[in-house]
Each structure stands twice: as C-alpha cells, then as structure tokens.
Write a protein that holds these residues in place. Structure first.
Motif, PDB file in Angstrom:
ATOM      1  N   GLU A  13       0.826  -1.212   0.000  1.00 12.80           N
ATOM      2  CA  GLU A  13       0.000   0.000   0.000  1.00 12.80           C
ATOM      3  C   GLU A  13       0.862   1.264   0.000  1.00 12.80           C
ATOM      4  OE1 GLU A  13      -3.664   0.740   2.866  1.00 12.80           O
ATOM      5  OE2 GLU A  13      -1.870   1.889   3.500  1.00 12.80           O
ATOM      6  N   GLU A  14       1.896   1.220   0.820  1.00 11.78           N
ATOM      7  CA  GLU A  14       2.750   2.408   0.892  1.00 11.78           C
ATOM      8  C   GLU A  14       3.354   2.741  -0.474  1.00 11.78           C
ATOM      9  OE1 GLU A  14       2.740   0.023   3.127  1.00 11.78           O
ATOM     10  OE2 GLU A  14       1.823   1.210   4.724  1.00 11.78           O
ATOM     11  N   GLN A  15       3.758   1.729  -1.169  1.00 10.87           N
ATOM     12  CA  GLN A  15       4.374   1.975  -2.478  1.00 10.87           C
ATOM     13  C   GLN A  15       3.364   2.588  -3.464  1.00 10.87           C
ATOM     14  OE1 GLN A  15       5.980  -2.118  -2.621  1.00 10.87           O
ATOM     15  NE2 GLN A  15       7.777  -1.173  -3.609  1.00 10.87           N
ATOM     16  N   VAL A  16       2.129   2.061  -3.399  1.00  6.55           N
ATOM     17  CA  VAL A  16       1.107   2.632  -4.276  1.00  6.55           C
ATOM     18  C   VAL A  16       0.913   4.119  -3.973  1.00  6.55           C
ATOM     19  CG1 VAL A  16      -1.288   2.523  -5.026  1.00  6.55           C
ATOM     20  CG2 VAL A  16      -0.067   0.423  -4.432  1.00  6.55           C
ATOM     21  N   ILE A  17       0.819   4.381  -2.684  1.00  9.33           N
ATOM     22  CA  ILE A  17       0.609   5.783  -2.287  1.00  9.33           C
ATOM     23  C   ILE A  17       1.776   6.655  -2.732  1.00  9.33           C
ATOM     24  CG2 ILE A  17       0.491   7.312  -0.274  1.00  9.33           C
ATOM     25  CD1 ILE A  17      -1.296   5.144   1.016  1.00  9.33           C
ATOM     26  N   THR A  18       2.968   6.142  -2.570  1.00 10.91           N
ATOM     27  CA  THR A  18       4.132   6.903  -3.016  1.00 10.91           C
ATOM     28  C   THR A  18       4.066   7.166  -4.516  1.00 10.91           C
ATOM     29  OG1 THR A  18       5.453   5.901  -1.283  1.00 10.91           O
ATOM     30  CG2 THR A  18       6.650   6.944  -3.100  1.00 10.91           C
ATOM     31  N   LEU A  19       3.702   6.158  -5.256  1.00  5.82           N
ATOM     32  CA  LEU A  19       3.602   6.322  -6.703  1.00  5.82           C
ATOM     33  C   LEU A  19       2.532   7.352  -7.078  1.00  5.82           C
ATOM     34  CD1 LEU A  19       3.955   2.589  -7.735  1.00  5.82           C
ATOM     35  CD2 LEU A  19       5.453   4.461  -8.480  1.00  5.82           C
ATOM     36  N   LEU A  20       1.441   7.284  -6.354  1.00  3.88           N
ATOM     37  CA  LEU A  20       0.357   8.218  -6.646  1.00  3.88           C
ATOM     38  C   LEU A  20       0.678   9.642  -6.169  1.00  3.88           C
ATOM     39  CD1 LEU A  20      -2.724   5.989  -5.761  1.00  3.88           C
ATOM     40  CD2 LEU A  20      -1.882   6.621  -8.018  1.00  3.88           C
ATOM     41  N   HIS A  21       1.614   9.693  -5.246  1.00  4.00           N
ATOM     42  CA  HIS A  21       2.003  10.959  -4.638  1.00  4.00           C
ATOM     43  C   HIS A  21       2.271  12.038  -5.681  1.00  4.00           C
ATOM     44  CE1 HIS A  21       4.318  13.848  -2.313  1.00  4.00           C
ATOM     45  NE2 HIS A  21       3.910  13.257  -1.225  1.00  4.00           N
ATOM     46  N   ASP A  22       2.834  11.614  -6.767  1.00  5.97           N
ATOM     47  CA  ASP A  22       3.238  12.580  -7.775  1.00  5.97           C
ATOM     48  C   ASP A  22       2.098  12.940  -8.726  1.00  5.97           C
ATOM     49  OD1 ASP A  22       5.421  14.134  -8.167  1.00  5.97           O
ATOM     50  OD2 ASP A  22       6.223  12.933  -9.801  1.00  5.97           O
ATOM     51  N   LEU A  23       0.958  12.255  -8.557  1.00  6.10           N
ATOM     52  CA  LEU A  23      -0.126  12.447  -9.520  1.00  6.10           C
ATOM     53  C   LEU A  23      -0.604  13.890  -9.703  1.00  6.10           C
ATOM     54  CD1 LEU A  23      -2.353   9.294  -9.160  1.00  6.10           C
ATOM     55  CD2 LEU A  23      -0.808   9.938 -10.992  1.00  6.10           C
ATOM     56  N   PRO A  24      -0.634  14.682  -8.662  1.00  5.18           N
ATOM     57  CA  PRO A  24      -1.166  16.031  -8.884  1.00  5.18           C
ATOM     58  C   PRO A  24      -0.495  16.744 -10.053  1.00  5.18           C
ATOM     59  CG  PRO A  24      -0.872  15.670  -6.565  1.00  5.18           C
ATOM     60  CD  PRO A  24      -0.314  14.463  -7.256  1.00  5.18           C
ATOM     61  N   TYR A  25       0.705  16.370 -10.376  1.00  3.14           N
ATOM     62  CA  TYR A  25       1.389  17.043 -11.464  1.00  3.14           C
ATOM     63  C   TYR A  25       1.697  16.127 -12.644  1.00  3.14           C
ATOM     64  CZ  TYR A  25       2.188  21.017  -8.413  1.00  3.14           C
ATOM     65  OH  TYR A  25       2.040  22.096  -7.610  1.00  3.14           O
ATOM     66  N   PRO A  30      -3.379   9.629   3.249  1.00  4.38           N
ATOM     67  CA  PRO A  30      -4.753   9.998   2.905  1.00  4.38           C
ATOM     68  C   PRO A  30      -5.701   8.809   3.062  1.00  4.38           C
ATOM     69  CG  PRO A  30      -3.377   9.849   0.936  1.00  4.38           C
ATOM     70  CD  PRO A  30      -2.483   9.660   2.095  1.00  4.38           C
ATOM     71  N   GLU A  31      -6.620   8.980   3.985  1.00  4.66           N
ATOM     72  CA  GLU A  31      -7.516   7.868   4.313  1.00  4.66           C
ATOM     73  C   GLU A  31      -8.412   7.489   3.131  1.00  4.66           C
ATOM     74  OE1 GLU A  31      -7.171   5.992   6.980  1.00  4.66           O
ATOM     75  OE2 GLU A  31      -5.467   7.328   7.326  1.00  4.66           O
ATOM     76  N   ARG A  32      -8.809   8.492   2.420  1.00  2.00           N
ATOM     77  CA  ARG A  32      -9.712   8.200   1.324  1.00  2.00           C
ATOM     78  C   ARG A  32      -9.066   7.284   0.278  1.00  2.00           C
ATOM     79  NH1 ARG A  32     -11.670  10.769  -3.423  1.00  2.00           N
ATOM     80  NH2 ARG A  32     -10.378  12.630  -3.168  1.00  2.00           N
ATOM     81  N   LEU A  33      -7.835   7.617  -0.063  1.00  5.51           N
ATOM     82  CA  LEU A  33      -7.116   6.814  -1.044  1.00  5.51           C
ATOM     83  C   LEU A  33      -6.925   5.378  -0.524  1.00  5.51           C
ATOM     84  CD1 LEU A  33      -5.653   6.717  -3.724  1.00  5.51           C
ATOM     85  CD2 LEU A  33      -3.597   7.531  -2.569  1.00  5.51           C
ATOM     86  N   LYS A  34      -6.555   5.273   0.760  1.00  7.99           N
ATOM     87  CA  LYS A  34      -6.374   3.951   1.379  1.00  7.99           C
ATOM     88  C   LYS A  34      -7.647   3.107   1.234  1.00  7.99           C
ATOM     89  CE  LYS A  34      -2.959   4.203   5.115  1.00  7.99           C
ATOM     90  NZ  LYS A  34      -2.808   4.438   6.553  1.00  7.99           N
ATOM     91  N   LYS A  35      -8.771   3.771   1.504  1.00  5.56           N
ATOM     92  CA  LYS A  35     -10.064   3.084   1.419  1.00  5.56           C
ATOM     93  C   LYS A  35     -10.311   2.550   0.004  1.00  5.56           C
ATOM     94  CE  LYS A  35     -14.411   2.371   3.059  1.00  5.56           C
ATOM     95  NZ  LYS A  35     -15.104   2.215   1.805  1.00  5.56           N
ATOM     96  N   VAL A  36     -10.002   3.372  -0.973  1.00  3.27           N
ATOM     97  CA  VAL A  36     -10.195   2.963  -2.371  1.00  3.27           C
ATOM     98  C   VAL A  36      -9.343   1.731  -2.693  1.00  3.27           C
ATOM     99  CG1 VAL A  36      -9.723   3.627  -4.768  1.00  3.27           C
ATOM    100  CG2 VAL A  36     -10.886   5.217  -3.224  1.00  3.27           C
TER     101      VAL A  36
END
Lengths: 249, 249, 249, 249, 249, 249, 249, 249
Positions: A20-32, H3-9
């Motif tokens: 999960e952490e890795q996914v979040i890290t990867l998504l971290h950059d998504l805003p740009y 971000p809890e929302r992302l985790k939930k997804v």
C-alpha cells in the motif's frame, strides 16, 4: 485510452507484489503527472459549458479553416471572431447553418442551439463607431443561447438618450456597456441601475485616446462600484462573462 | 527711468548730427533690445487686467511674505495660492482686509475690489474630495470680481444630482467642472448646456487613476465639443480663464 | 409626436378619474422615463445653438452620405470633418452651396448662414505642418458665423513673427493657438495678451513627440494661466468652444 | 607601481629567453588585461581635465566625508553636489577654502583655482523655483574656472524679460537654460541667438508635469535646432558640458 | 520697406510738432510692436550664421520645390532633409551644384561654401542601422563648412571597436554619438575623452525599445557628465549644434 | 415635499385655465428639470438595494464621523472603508453592533442584516501581502448578506495550492481573485472553472510592478475569457459587483 | 597581421636604442590603443564560441546577401534571422546545406555542425500565435548544436496542458518560455521545476497588451524567482543565452 | 498524513469491492483534486533544491519572526531579505548561526551549509550606490552554497575598470551585473565574455531614470545577446537564478 501504467500498478498491488505504501508513493506525484487521460480534457465544453471559439485575429484563412473543420467534427457549434468574408465563403458552402455577422466580422455555426440563462443581457454603446465591438458581444451572448437587447449611440454627450432607455436597462440581468473616447457611459449606466456592468473600452478616438487607454482608465476609475472592465475592443470577452453571469440566475 | 540712450539719439537727430536713416537703423534692433523701460512692464495689471498672484507651492513662508509685501506696496489686491496658516497669521495681522480661505488654502487681500464680467461663473465638482480644487477656482473668480455659484458632489454616478442643477447651469456664462477618478462630469455637463466648459481634472483617486492621469485623458477625449482642459488640480487656472471668458460678454 | 400616455393621464385627471396625488406619483418617474418626445431632442440646434456635425474619421463614404442626407432634410446647414474628395463629389453635385475645404478635408453646406458672436476669433499656428488642424478650427468658427483671422508659421523659434502680430492678437476676443513639437506657442501668446487661449496640440513631430504627447503636456503645464487645452489635432473642438466664448460677449 | 610582469617579459626577451612571437602573443591580450598600472587611471584629472566630484545624493554624511578626505589628499580641489549643512560643518572646520553654496546645496574646496575657457557661460532660468538647479550649474562652471553670468525668472509668460537680456545672451559662448513646467524657454532662447544651448528640464510643476517629463519632452522637441538636453534637475551636468564647450574656443 | 510711421514721428519731432516725451511714449510700445521692418528678419543667415533648411518630413514634393526655389533666389546655399529622389531629379536638373546624399535622403545645394570651425567633428554610430541618422549629422556639419570624420558600427557589444578609435576621438573638438537599442555608446565615449558629446538616440530596435525611448532614456541618464541629448533620429540637430560648438573654438 | 409648481399646473389645467398643449409643453422639459422631489433620491437603498458606504480614504476622522452619524440616523446599516482605529473607538462606543475589521481597516454597523444571494462568493488571493485587499472584498460581500469563503496564499508559483482548492472553486457562484506582482492567478482560476471571475490587481510588488500596473495589464490581457477587472486595490468594488452577480441567481 | 609598430619597439629595445622605461611608457597607453591586431577580433567565434549572426530586420535583401557572402567566406556556419524567401532563393542556390525555417523566417547554413551542451533545452509557448518567436529560439539553439524539445499551446488558461509536460520539463537543463497577452506561463513553469527559465514576452495580443508590454511586465514581476527575461519577440536572444547556460553543465 | 480516502479505495479494490475501472475513474480527477497530501508539498526544498525564503518587504517584524520560527522548526537554513535590525536582534539571540548582512539588510541562518555548483558566480556593479542590490545577490548565491566573487564600481564611464577585471570575468560560470542610471554595464560585460549574464537594473538615479525604468529598458534592449534581465532592484532573484545556472554545470 486506459492508462496502462496505472493498470499495472493496481494489478501489482492486488496481486500483493507491491505494498500500500508503495502505491501511495507512486500516486504521490499524480497532482502534477501526465496520466495520459488528461488529454480527454479537450472536451472543454464539459468543463466550461461552452463550445470552442477560434480567435481569427492574426490567423490566415487557411489556418482558420483547418481548425474549424477539426472542431466541427467533434462539436455541433462553433464561433469564429475576426473572420473575413473569405472564411465565410468557404465554410458557408459546406455548412448550411453557417452565418456571417458582417458588422463585427464574426462567423457562427449553430447546429444544436445552446440553452442560455433565463434573463436578458443588455448591450449598450456610446457611439456608432463602437458598434462593431458591441455587436461582437451581442453575437457571442446570442451564440451562448441568451436573449440579448442592444441599444446604440446613447453616449453621455446627450444624456436623454440613455435616460430614455431606463426601462430596457431595468429589464436586464446584466449590462454590457461599450464606449471609446472618454469611456464615461459605464459610470452613468452603473449609477442608473443596480446591475453588474461589464464595461468594454474601445480604441475609437484619436490623439490623447492613445488607442483606447483613456477609455480604459476612465472605466477602471469609475465612481460607480458595479463596473468591471475587460480589455480594449474585447467584445467577445464581455459577451462571454455576461453569459456566465446570466446563467447564474 | 527715462532711457538716456534713446534721448541721446533723438537729440543728435534733432540737432542734425545723425541722419534719419541712422536713427531707423538704430531703432531697427529695438524689437529685441533692452530699452530699460521694458522694466516698467511689471505693471502686469495694465497689460493683463489682473493683479499679481503668488503661487505658494514650494515656496517657504518667508519667501511668500517677502514677495507679498513687495507686491502690496504697489498693488491694492493680492491672491496667494497654496498658502498655509502661518502666512495668514503674519499677513492677517498687518492687513485688515486679509482673508484666509482654509478649504483651498488660498489667501486674499482685497483693498479695491475688482469689477468682473456681467455674467455668472458656475463651479461644479463631482465629489467632496474635489472641493479644495473647486474652491480655488471659486476664490480666484471672486477675487477677479465675478459672481460665482458653486455646486458640489454632483458626480455622474447619481445623475439626478447634476440634472437637478440645470437651471443653475443655464444661468451661467461659463462653467468650471472639477472631477477626479474617471473625470466624466465635464462631458455630461457639456452635453446639457451650450456653455464653454473649463474642465479641471483632480488627483483624487487611487490605483489606475495614476495621480489624475485618468481624469485628464477622459476630459481631453470628451465627446462634448465644448470642453477645454487645464492641468490636474489647477483650480486657479480654471478660475482665471473663466474670468477672462466672462469679461468678454 | 404628442405622447398619448401623458394625454391619457391628464384626461383622466381632468375627468376626476385619478387624484392629484396619483398624477404626481406617475410623473414622479419622469426624470428618467422615455416620454417618447425625448426623441424630439434631435433638435440639437435648439439646445446647443449649433447644427449637426458629422465626424468623418472612421466612417465610410457611404455612411457619411446617408447621415448627411438625413441631416440636410431637417437642417439648413451641415459640417463634415475629415471628409475626402469622394464625399464632396457626391454632395457637391446635389447641393449648390456645398463647399470643400481641401486643406483640412472639411466640407460645409451653408444654406442659411449662422449669426456668430460680435468679436473676432484669431487662429495662430506654429508651423506650416500645423495648418490643416488650424484650418479645421477656422472652418468651424466661420461655419458658426464668426469673423476669423488666421496667421500661420509664427512659432517661438523666431519670436519676431508672433511679436509682429500683437495688433491682430489684441483685436481678438479669443485666440486659438495650434502647435506641434514642443507646443510652446500658447504660453507665449498667453503671456502677450489677456485673452482666453484655446490651445490645440498637434501630432506634428517625430521621435520623442510621441504623437503629440509632448505638445499636449507642454500646453497643460503652461506658465500662462489663460490657456486651456483640447485634444491632439482637435481643430474642430477648438473652433467650436471658441465660437461659444465669442458668443458670450 | 612599475608592472613587474611586463618588466620580466621584456628582460626575458632581451636576454633571448623568449622570442619576438611570444612577446607579441603575450601582449596580444593587453587591450583587455589588467596591467596593474591601469589603476593609475584614477588620475582622472589628467584624462578629463577636471578634478573629482562627489554626487551627494543618496550618500550618508559619513560616506561623503570619507570619500572627500581621500580625494583631497590627492587633489587640490573638490566639488560635492547635494551636500547638506552637516557635511559643510565638518569639512569647513578642516579646510579654510571650503565654501557652502546653500541655494543649491553644493560644497566646494578650491585650493588651486582652475583655468576655464576664455568666453562667458550664461545661465538662465524660467522661474524662481528653478533657481537651485540653475545655481548648481553656476557653481559647477565657476568651479571649473569659467566666467559665469546668470539671469533668473525670465520665463516665456512675460517675453519682455528674456528679450531684455539679448545683449547678455550675445556676449556668451554657450547658454544653459533651466526651466520646469512646459520647458519652453530653451526654444525661445535658441531662436534668439546662435549659441549652443544646453537645456535643463526641472521637476518644478505639478499634475501633468509628471516630475519634469513635460519639460523634458518639450525641450527634446524644440523647434530650435541648437538645443541639446540633459537629465531632469541635472544642473551639474549642464555646467560640466558647458565648461567643456567653452574650453573649446 | 522704410517704415513710414516711424519716419513721420521723427519728422514731427524734428520739426518740433511733438515733444521728446511723446516720442518716448510712442516708442514705449516698440518692444512688442510690428514695425513692419521686422519682416526683414528673414535674413536668418545674418542672425544665426546659417542659411535656411527645409525639413522635408511630411511635405509634398511640390511644396518642397516651391520653398526651395524661393530660398535659392535669396541664398546661395540650401539643405533639405528627408528629401526623396524625385525632389533631387527636379532640383538637380536646375542647379549644377545640387547633390543628393542617398544614405540619409538629404539634398544640398552649395554655391558659396561656408567657412566652418577650425576643429574636427567626429560622428560615431553604434550599428549599421544607425548610419542614416549619423549621415544626416555628417552632411549637416559638412554643409556648415566643418571637417568631419565618421566611424560606424562601433557599438559597445564589441568594445575593441570603439577603443581602437581613441586617436580619432582625441583629435576631435566635439563628438556626435548615434545609437539605438540600449543607447550605451555615448556613455562609453564620454568616459574615454573630455569632449562635449552630442548623443542622438535612434528608433533602431524593436519590442521594448519603444521607438527609441529606451535609447533616449539611457542617454539622458548617462553616468558620463559630458553628454547632452537631442531628439530621437535627429541627426540634423546634432550636426547643427556640433557645428555651433566647433565654431566657438 | 409636494412640488407646488406641478400642483399649480395641474390645478390650472383642471380649472380650464391652461390647455392640454400647454401642459405638455411645460412637461416637455421635465426629463432634465429639477422637480424638487428628485431630492428623495437619497434613498439610494431603494434604487440600488444597498445602503450607503463611506470611502474613508482622504477623509479626516471628524468628517467620517459626521457623515456616519447622518447616515445611521436614516439607515440601519453602514460600511466604512479605510477607517482607522480612532473612528472605531468613537463609533464603537455609541453603536453596540459596530465592528472593526482590522486586517482591511473596514468598519461595519449592522442592525438589520441584509439578505444576500443564494450562492457562495469565493475570495482568493495570490500572496499574504494581498490579504488586506481580499479582506475588504470579504467584508463587503458579507455586509451585503452573502456567504463568503476565502482562501489565501494560493499564487501560481506553487500551482498545487490553487489546484487543491478546486472543490471550493466549483461550489461558488462567482469568484473574486486578488493578486499583485504579475497578476497571473485570475487567468489560472478562470481556466479551472466556468465562473465569472472578478479580478483585483493589487499594488503589491516593487520595481517594474509600477504600483500595480503590471498586475492590472496582466489581468486585462487574460487568456481566460471569463475574467473582468476592477481598479488596483479595489477590494470594495469587487465585493460589491460580486454581490450583485450572486443576487442574480 | 603582425603589428609592425610593436615589432619596431621590441627591436629597438633589444638593440638598446630605447630603455625599459620608454617601452613601459609606450605600452602604458595600450589598454586603450589600437594595436591594429585588434582587428583580428572579428574572429568572434573564438571569443564567444559562436559564429556570426545576421539580424535581417530592417536590412534589404541585397545588404543581407553581401554580408552573408563575406561571413561565409571565413566561417563554416551562418544564421540569419528575419530573412525572407528571396534571401533563401539566392543563398539556397549557392550553398547546398542552406536551410530555410519558414515558421520563423530564419535561414541557416551549417557546414560544420557545432557541438552544443550535454543537456536538453526545452522551448514552451503559451499560444499558437507565439510559435514564430518560439521557433526562432529553437532554430538558434539547434544551430548552436543543442538538443531541443519544444511544446506549444500550453498556456495557463488550460493548466492540464503544461502540467502534462512535467516529465519533459524535468528532463531539460534550461527552459525557454514564450508567451504573449498576460505572459503568465513562465511563472507557472518556474514554480513547477527548479530550472533557469528564460522568459520571452511576445507582441501577441491587442488593446491593453500595448505591443507586448503587458507580457513583459508580467514576466519581470514573476513570483517565481528562477525567471529572467529578454526583449519582446527576442527568440534569438533566448536561444542564445539558453545555449550558453546549457554549455555550462 | 496518509490519505484515508485513497487507502479506502485501494482496500476496496484489493478486496474486490470495486472494479479496476472504478478505481481509474476515481483517480481520473486526481490531477486537480486535493489529495490532502498535497499539503506535504511545503517540502519545497525537495522540489526546488532550495530552502524557504522570507521576503521581508512589507511584513512587520512580528510577522517575519512568526514565519521564521515556523520554517526553522522544519528546515535547517533560512534566508530573510529586507529584514531590519530588530528582526536580527530577536533571531540572533535565539540562533547561534544567525548572521546579519547589514549592507543589504539580509539575514541568514545556516545550520547545514548547502552544496552549490562547482563554478564561480561573479557579481559586478556599476556604481557604489548599486552595492546593496549587488550584495543581496551575493548573499543569496553564497547561501545556496556557491563560491562568489564580487567587484563594484566598475561602470562604463571609466572603461578601464571593467576591462581590468577580464581575468575575473573569464573565471566565472555566470555573471550577475547590477547597474542603475542608463544600465549599460551588462551590454559591455556581455560583449567581453561568453557567459550567461543576469542583469539587474536598480532604481539608482533621478529624473528621467523614472525609478529604474531607464536601466530596465536599456538592459532589455542590450546589443549583447547573452543578457537576460530580472526586476528592478531584484538582487535576490538574480542570485537565485545564477545559482541554478551554476548548478547545471
């Protein structure tokens, strides 16, 4: 169009290959990040409620025609500002509902008329020389589906002219006021009615009008607090923002 | 004060020492020569029908007092613009008829009231902040012997205010119209009556008023053809030229 | 042309159908209402003592002719500024008293000469290149029935030229002074005579004249208090306001 | 002070250690190299015939004093512009020949008077408020050893004032003409005499004088061809270049 | 040409018909009077040491030719600036010594060469595009009889170019420095030699050069005190004032 | 308050003393006449739906207090912009519901809260230094009864800041966007949502911001068509026109 | 090319004819002297690492061709900006490797390709109308041997467009950002990546864009600290300085 | 912070509660959504390689201290520009490594010195009055870990000064050139070396320098192609972008 990279990340996550952490890290950059599907954003009509416009100024007839065809293949309607007769001759022969507004050099193709706001937009001009700019606002607001009333040559040197239009003024939801030279009309109109006034300075004048600067400064310094200003000669912008204001009702 | 050189020439000519041609040649240069009696030209009152004025701006209290005393030794009347209280304290104690107009920082000494024109001069201002400039025009025109009517806070954002002054406007020979911000009032007044309008832009405003530039440009580009303009904040100049116009009748 | 609505109100009142209070309430809104007869206000000649003018700048030949015919059907006289030869060819063949003033591109039709003021208007220009603007002032003032004397090429670089016109200057009621480049002539003229001076900056010059800005600023900052200024190249405005001043006498 | 590196090169060359080509290659770069003796160039007096000047504007009293002492240790004379009383109190107590020119806030120390040009420099100002700038020119030109005649308050609103100075004007080699507001005096003076005119616009004025811009533009657009202009309020520069022109004779 | 009125006054005085006081009173007004012989002042060559010049800018070929013939009937020499080929074709066929300077569009007729100053005038330009303005200065200075050396394309982006001209610079009495874009060359030249520098900004450049404004402001703010400035593109003015400076020697 | 003159006319008409035509003729002039009851127009709240505002800029504390008391005697609510602490100390002690908004120096007295539009007004500022102007808009819009959400320090140099406010943006009916320096935020916000954007340039910046001119020009040239602009630092105007737009819904 | 004068000095010194002191004195003046070999400095390519460029603006086809031939006789490569088709027709027929870049009117001759910096230069433009300026930068940077990536029509009104280019942005060493109208793109780009940004304002726009002034001021006031600006429409300059920055790596 | 929302997804997806398409649709909006972790973006140091800076201009001492403490709790280093002594007294007593640079009013706290680029940054100023701006650039570049050499008072009026610094110039990777008045130094430096030149106009000057406008325009029109410009007095920006350029090597 489905972003393969994102699919891969999700698949790896579901299969337990990445945490999960890795996914979040990867998504971290998504805003740009370019997720590729950002490209779908050319459906500007969805985001802004308004189909594409081509600003003809400075474009060749050929360039305009090429863009026009591309847009009309995806959108029912099209507005071209500052288009000359030649553009109309070409497009008019191809699209039945193509119309040329010669007094402001605008061209419209309307195949599925838009639904505008419930109220009326008033367009007023100080002098006859300001009419082309005023008409650009009229055509734009009508193209966006609005009811428009216009009234020209009501400048402040003969006050009775604008005073006699008070009933019309009061019947509007928003007023576009177009003036060159000293640009005093928006202040006067703004004092007569409690409407949002979109003021359009024009380059009409000579000498110390400095290409519309005098009118622009006059409008920015209006003693009426309900006046906001767009660029010199920008009839399109005034028609556009007035349409958005009208839609609000 | 009698120019000795000229006397000598005439005497020589009468005595036959020099010929007519020589006298003419000598006089030839006179248009540009210092005949010494050119100095009598400080009788500006004779030439311009108006006594001396001291522009107080940028002068010290001491300088103003010194010039004032010099002028009052030769002229019955005096006008000082931009004079502060201190100047008045000094002059007021010495001259009985000295009067301070605190709303425009003008000071007058009137020992032999002037005879102005037969008509009336109207002074109108758009806002209350424009009053000091308007009052400088009023004081100047009154000092020159004119009947003056003033009417303030009649800006274009509330048209009924100036419209309700039409009778007053029509009773004037010339109107001074003072306005800051967008400077639209002179155009409106110029459209209401067929008077010569002297427009005075003021530095009242902020931001894009650029110290009165917006009002100045607005007035120069007036769509009313009967408007002429003086410098920003130049109430004195407006009062002065209006007095000359009134005297014409 | 008689407003039916108003008639109805009066009739109802006379017949006792509505009370005095009601009439007053109905009339209450008149200052801003369109009484229809407001439209008669195109009798601008009554209000302003001056027949209609067409500003030719930026209008097509066709537009000018159409407006001209409309005005001439109601007014005996007409002035068109910035009109080209083509306009004259058309109008000249239809109106016997049509005259073209080629040095300032003005056209006049005078069927019932106007009665101007009793005095004389002087028009002075600094350079020969300023003559078209000066002539526009001359034609305007003459069209309004005034006696006009003009004197060109009397700029300050050769002072004797304007000095030698002092008699002429003194014989005028008001002086129009036209100058480009540094625009110094109005200050000099204003210092010579106690007349109201209408200064007209022209766009004559190059480089740092910035299209007449230098002359305009010079005139606004005149050290002579009897100078008021109109827009750059605005010969018509100067002629018009000078005519109003002259009429005052 | 003798550049050791160069000496070494020459010695090596003379002793045959390096060839002619090598010397030339080494010297090749000299046009841009720091030869150390470039530092002697602070003998600016040799190059420009004029001792050092300190521009006081924006410098603290302490900074000015420190630089002054350094310069006076090497030069007999010194000019400080925009120096306040405090600087004079300090320097005046240390240098007998130190003089303060309070009307233009300049300070001079003259221990070995300079020899200026053979002719006279005339300094003329339009108004009394222009005097500080004019005096800075006077002090500068006198400091450089020139004979200077000044004449103030001869602005164009009263032409007889400058006309009566024609004899003085003709006796000069070069004229400095200082004016604010509309800046018309240089044009008039330039038309009267065939001298080089150095025009100095001043920031005297208000409103549309825009800090001296109006006077500056007026002078740049002078219809007299013998006028050249320096920066607004730059009395020092005018005095300096006029001294160079006078020296030419 | 003999003023009859003056003759009459003198005769009456000699014959005792009028007293000395009366003559003086009559002459009192002379400083401003038109004595008719003021008209002789078109002998500008006597007053200014320089024959007439025609500024061709904005004049038609016909106007130029008419004025040229008039002047050449009274003066041996003539300079026309901004004259096109057509003017030369006409005048060249009539006057043998007529010469066209195509690189600056100037035309000269020299039948009695003038005697200029004893020194040399240097004309320097920053770029090749500045050459037309520089050449106008050269032609003017040569026409006034001066020895002129010119040197072009020595802008500050390649300092060695102007540095290599130091000998030439030092040999001049006055330098004209012409530059567009940032206008830095006069400052650099002014720092190299103690000459009066007449700086000419040109309209060469684009974008933020604003038609020569950048160069003009740069030159006015020169950190070299020996720089004075003329109008943008005013090569004639620079050549003229430099000639006056050179004549001073 | 009943206009006697009008009454007289009606009475005469009813009594048959004057004919219908005469009444109409008398009323003919009404569009411009002062019917005295025009004076009731100070009930600006009826015409404009907004109670009185005092612009504190340039008024003394005493003047503000005097006007405030006069207005509060007739209106329940009052807004004073640019009021300092001293004004609050006086008014706060007299009116319980008086509130001082120190971050924008505004003062409000709200005794009968107004009912604003149904939607929300968003106020966004680019930098923290722009907050006072933004807060003036907030206080104005809230005073007019609107729900306001504000969000500061979301300038374009850190795009994620404004991007993260998209939900807020979409929930508004109209957005006020305040920015100094380059003024780019309105363009970015205008591209994100299809709202009317009222852009407020501020004088925040230095050097080439020229007192807010850079931000003003940037906003007028916005590539987003839904942007209209008010004067520099005019938070009040933005809040006022946004309230009018919101009321439209 | 060997400077004879210097050789003579060295020979005389070696032969003992002149002393060391004399040599030093002679060399003393070298920093400013023309050593003749200064002329070799036209090997600008050695000093600046960049071959000659011809700025075509304002030059005739003939002038360009003449200079081009001269440069190509000494240098392998050449860049001509603002060259029209006619120049290409001539040069293209003579030089095989001559290439015309019609979208920016640049012409290149590359016979020995240059070696640029190791990184990549990114060129971004806000609108399609800005492309000619952007392409001038591209052609310049490529001509100097750099790898260039360009990306157009990514203005701030549709943020997703530039956001989707973040990967490209991050892969560059330096970014050139070209924009007209409000010129906001450089601020946004500068906030996204920590690269040096060279901002190029263009004259694209109308009304209050004042020929690119709005964009220029916007960029100078950027709230992103990594933005430096070149002249309006100066694509060449941006490409040139970016190449120098890239070479630094 | 996760971000809890992302985790939930993600959890729902892994557990098969939502399909891949739904996740993608949900993420679709991310480019513009507030993912809450956008707030982590205040780790600007990661994105831009540079710790936070506080622009002191227009902030109170209290505001600066509050922000400073907040930043120093998360970052080792801090730069404050335009900070006065009082800020230093407070911070200096709390942070040992706090340093005040009084010549440019900057304050630094450096607890973990940064590693700058491998080359040297040169900072040059034309006059002594430009030193504060130049020093701001120096402090900024040093704070970012760069080696900096500075050299002041090398303006173009004494060319030997900058010429003698050629060795220093050549040893730099990038040069910052600071100048007021005519702003000519960057052009000269840009012509001497093939470095990227960051030009900083200063507001040093008076009269027609118009607050630095003259220097700004001069630099934008530089005839040296390797010059890019930052805002007037923007020493910080120049130091910042030069550091980025240096890091590139």
């Amino acid at each position: 169009m489905i972003p393969e990279r994102l699919k891969k990340v999700l698949k790896d996550f579901k299969e337990g290959k990445i945490a999960e952490e890795q996914v979040i890290t990867l998504l971290h950059d998504l805003p740009y990040e370019d997720l590729e599907f950002a490209k779908v954003d050319h459906h500007r009509v969805l985001r802004h409620g308004f189909p594409e416009v081509i600003f003809g100024r400075g474009k060749t007839c050929e360039q305009i025609l090429e863009i026009a065809e591309a847009l009309l293949s995806k959108n029912p309607n099209l507005l071209i500002t500052s288009a000359d007769q030649k553009v109309f001759q070409e497009l008019g022969s191809r699209y039945e509902c193509c119309q040329y507004h010669s007094n402001c050099q605008a061209l419209t193709v309307v195949r599925e008329p838009l639904q505008g706001g419930p109220g009326k937009i008033g367009v007023f001009s100080a002098g006859t020389a300001d009419i082309p700019v005023a008409e650009e606002a009229v055509v734009t607001a009508q193209f966006m589906g609005n009811q428009v009333s216009s009234c020209y040559d009501v400048g402040v040197a003969g006050l009775h002219r604008i005073l006699s239009q008070r009933a019309l003024l009061k019947s509007c939801n928003v007023a576009i006021v177009v003036a060159g030279m000293e640009g005093a009309l928006p202040s006067v109109v703004g004092g007569l009615v409690d409407l949002p006034i979109i003021a359009v300075p024009t380059s009409v004048g000579y000498g110390a009008s400095f290409g519309g600067l005098a009118a622009l400064l006059g409008m920015l310094n209006s003693c009426s607090a309900n006046v906001a200003v767009v660029n010199i000669d920008n009839g399109f912008g005034a028609g556009y923002i007035a349409s958005l204001i009208n839609r609000r009702r």
